[in-house]
Motif scaffolding. Sequence first.
Motif, PDB file in Angstrom:
ATOM      1  N   ARG A  22       0.825  -1.201   0.000  1.00 30.18           N
ATOM      2  CA  ARG A  22       0.000   0.000   0.000  1.00 30.18           C
ATOM      3  C   ARG A  22       0.862   1.254   0.000  1.00 30.18           C
ATOM      4  NH1 ARG A  22      -5.337  -1.438   1.645  1.00 30.18           N
ATOM      5  NH2 ARG A  22      -5.768   0.649   2.460  1.00 30.18           N
ATOM      6  N   TYR A  53       2.410   1.557  -3.611  1.00 31.15           N
ATOM      7  CA  TYR A  53       1.547   1.255  -4.747  1.00 31.15           C
ATOM      8  C   TYR A  53       1.524   2.375  -5.794  1.00 31.15           C
ATOM      9  CZ  TYR A  53      -2.254  -0.685  -7.454  1.00 31.15           C
ATOM     10  OH  TYR A  53      -3.002  -1.206  -8.481  1.00 31.15           O
ATOM     11  N   LYS A  54       1.424   3.595  -5.380  1.00 28.69           N
ATOM     12  CA  LYS A  54       1.332   4.690  -6.349  1.00 28.69           C
ATOM     13  C   LYS A  54       2.598   4.814  -7.192  1.00 28.69           C
ATOM     14  CE  LYS A  54      -2.164   7.533  -4.055  1.00 28.69           C
ATOM     15  NZ  LYS A  54      -2.494   8.865  -3.490  1.00 28.69           N
ATOM     16  N   ASP A  55       3.735   4.392  -6.649  1.00 30.46           N
ATOM     17  CA  ASP A  55       4.988   4.464  -7.396  1.00 30.46           C
ATOM     18  C   ASP A  55       5.117   3.340  -8.423  1.00 30.46           C
ATOM     19  OD1 ASP A  55       5.850   6.704  -5.976  1.00 30.46           O
ATOM     20  OD2 ASP A  55       6.746   5.471  -4.391  1.00 30.46           O
ATOM     21  N   CYS A  95       2.216   1.300  -9.600  1.00 24.84           N
ATOM     22  CA  CYS A  95       0.918   0.775 -10.043  1.00 24.84           C
ATOM     23  C   CYS A  95       0.805   0.676 -11.562  1.00 24.84           C
ATOM     24  CB  CYS A  95      -0.227   1.612  -9.478  1.00 24.84           C
ATOM     25  SG  CYS A  95      -0.236   3.322 -10.039  1.00 24.84           S
ATOM     26  N   HIS A 115      -5.938  -2.601  -7.540  1.00 28.70           N
ATOM     27  CA  HIS A 115      -6.129  -1.202  -7.157  1.00 28.70           C
ATOM     28  C   HIS A 115      -7.070  -1.088  -5.960  1.00 28.70           C
ATOM     29  CE1 HIS A 115      -5.821   3.100  -8.180  1.00 28.70           C
ATOM     30  NE2 HIS A 115      -7.055   3.180  -7.697  1.00 28.70           N
ATOM     31  N   ALA A 171      -5.973   2.648  -3.392  1.00 30.95           N
ATOM     32  CA  ALA A 171      -5.143   3.718  -3.969  1.00 30.95           C
ATOM     33  C   ALA A 171      -5.919   4.897  -4.517  1.00 30.95           C
ATOM     34  CB  ALA A 171      -4.263   3.129  -5.071  1.00 30.95           C
ATOM     35  N   ARG A 225      -7.989   5.714 -10.260  1.00 32.00           N
ATOM     36  CA  ARG A 225      -7.263   4.783 -11.110  1.00 32.00           C
ATOM     37  C   ARG A 225      -6.325   5.502 -12.063  1.00 32.00           C
ATOM     38  NH1 ARG A 225      -8.422  -0.302 -12.804  1.00 32.00           N
ATOM     39  NH2 ARG A 225      -6.362   0.019 -13.698  1.00 32.00           N
TER      40      ARG A 225
END
Length: 363
Positions: free
Chosen positions: A12, A15-17, A19, A50, A55, A58
């Motif tokens: 978590r 994740y944004k780095d 995804c 996701h 996160a 999308r």
Amino acid sequence: MRKKLQAKSSVRAQYKDWCVPKRGNANPERQTNDVWSWLVETRVGAYTAHEAAGAGERVYPGWCFARYGQSETVLADGTKIYIGGEHEDHYDPDFYIYNDVVAVRPDASVEIFGYPKDVFPPTDFHSATLVGDKVYIIGGLRYPESRSDHETQIYQLELEGFSIHRVEVNGQAPSWLYDHKAELNESGTKIVCTGGQVTHHQAQRTVENLTTWEFDLETLTWATAGSEVATRWVLVREDESYNELFGIQTVARASRSSRLDKFAERYKAEFAQRGHVVDAELFYSRFQPPIPHSPVAIDRDGDEFKVHRILIDGVIVRYVEDMHEIAVTVEGELSGDTIEVLKRHGLETYSRLEGLPYKCILL
């Protein structure tokens, strides 16, 4: 009720780095991270991942290990090498063709390697053959702009260091081979490729590969080792657009049960809008040409659910239906008159089934 999937805290947090997919910047670039390793372990789709990571909004496409056309090669120590593959269909926002290599060790640890596109193009439906400490990656469907209609490309994965290199070949290579099978011969000197699809330049379309191709590992030379004797043609709509066989089948099946479900009702209404009525009996007799023949049983639960076979004078006639075309292959020799009867029957049958004109393209 199935428990909702929850990503662990490290996933978590990162994740944004990680995804979305990232091509490599070196040959190879080590791209192992907690997010992708977790996705390799779970093999969930991009949407599910996701949601599990919580996160928020999308970003497309999402990195995913639930792929089609991905090769799996098992090494002597139990390590599994996965190469490329695609996620979703071309119209989906998560559609993506990968050019990575994923190694899953016997202890379940994961290593992920990325590559620049000009070093190793994105690939799916290729073959991967283990030869010593190398894996030979042959062919592949690929993105349209990466396809080579006149040559099947070969790449070599070095298992010591995981670098990938294009193999410069000799001889006449098959034209854009994909979705085929490849095996090392008994002497370990050649990779033998069979089945799959190749480009037919005169017909300007891909067709079933009926040739056995051999790639000599010592001379890096392609050669043919025989082709099946066959007469082939395809039946397509005159406008070359997708056919409506799925909807026709849905309506025909519903008519036999005397009960229309919502899908059959929808298709029936769509056909009615253009003044067409599905002939259910014609649909179920479409493989019954007006000459002596007998049906050949097929395992409908297997890989051949689109395939139908009949036997004429001891020769198999094989029909393969999909949304683009109906491919007909006569697996042997029949008289010219018999061939003409089969062509005419196919044209008339599919034209009547759709209420639209069809044409026959010889291969």
